[in-house]
Write a protein that holds these residues in place. Structure first.
Motif: not given
Ligand code: ARG
Length: 261
Positions: A108, A126-128, A155-156, A192-193, A217-218, A220
């Motif tokens: 991310t 992506a998102t968590q 990780y984020t 991550d999703s 939202s993230e 990559y």
């Protein structure tokens, strides 16, 4: 006298051996460096469907969306892609000290990381999310307040939980975190999703809980060493082409459906 000759000849043998090692070592460094016809990608192959270890992968024993992208980037530039698998936490350092040329690891883009490395055009959003047991009463991020939370180190997802000021435990691998959950030793895993979906598909009794208000939202992107514009341009040109012609969506569809351990 005889003894001296013996000592001298032993010393000569040692000197020759050292010389040979030095020469061999140099040769290896020449082949493995950033020069020439290969792009050395660093990753952490603990992140399906983006990167994982398998018997017969796209590059050696490595496969996944990122590995397919890495191969394509190299091919577009008439080069070869190699993979250096390491801990997620070591990737940025490996980039900085020249051990790898680029990092492709579902990484991310964050402000903090952008201070240390240069990021390519993003290639995936992506998102968590929260993974919980099917019968869990967690319905939003706030419900984690009094629960046992597990994240993956570096990780984020870890940063998100930190920012929420919740206590948590960090594991090195997603699979270890999932085992904690499956074995009832924690209540929720934040990750991550797409990776979460893979774990839920592969393990019975788990479900995903989303909370778009709590998790932004993230994006990559691929990272290169700060200032490595030459490589970044090559990577960006290839990525932009792959986004436009649908190659990345194709890879995503392929590996999301693939049966991955
Ligand atoms: N997207 C998250 C991050 O950037 C997790 C990435 C983990 N990737 C991996 N290859 N293990 O922190």
């Amino acid at each position: 006298m005889k003894k001296l000759t013996k000592i001298l000849s032993i010393m000569l043998v040692i000197a020759m051996a050292v010389g040979c090692f030095a020469a061999c070592g140099k040769k290896e460094a020449d082949n493995g460096g950033s020069e020439g016809n290969s792009i050395k990608f660093g990753t952490n192959a603990e992140f399906p469907p983006f990167e994982y270890v398998t018997q017969d992968g796209t590059i050696g024993e490595f496969d996944g969306i990122d590995i397919a992208i890495a191969k394509q980037i190299a091919e577009e530039n008439g080069m070869e892609a190699t993979i250096d698998n390491m801990e997620f936490d070591s990737l940025i350092i490996a980039l900085q000290n020249g051990q790898v040329d680029a990092v492709i690891a579902g990484m991310t883009v964050t402000e903090e990381r952008a201070e240390a490395v240069d990021f390519s055009t993003p290639y995936y959003t992506a998102t968590q999310v929260m993974i919980v047991k099917e019968d869990s009463d967690i319905t939003c991020a706030e419900d984690m307040a009094d629960k046992k939370i597990v994240v993956i180190q570096g990780y984020t997802g870890e940063t998100c939980v930190q920012d929420m000021n919740y206590e948590y435990e960090a594991f090195k691998k997603g699979t270890e975190a999932i085992m904690e959950l499956v074995n009832g030793k924690c209540d929720v895993v934040v990750i991550d999703s797409a990776t979460a979906q893979k774990y839920v598909d592969d393990n019975e009794g788990l479900k995903i809980v989303e909370d778009p208000n709590a998790f932004e939202s993230e994006e990559y992107a691929i990272a290169v060493k700060k200032g490595n514009e030459e490589l970044l341009e090559k990577i960006n040109a290839a990525i932009e082409k792959m986004i436009e012609d649908g190659t990345i969506s194709e890879f995503a569809a392929k590996y999301v459906d693939a049966d991955v351990e």
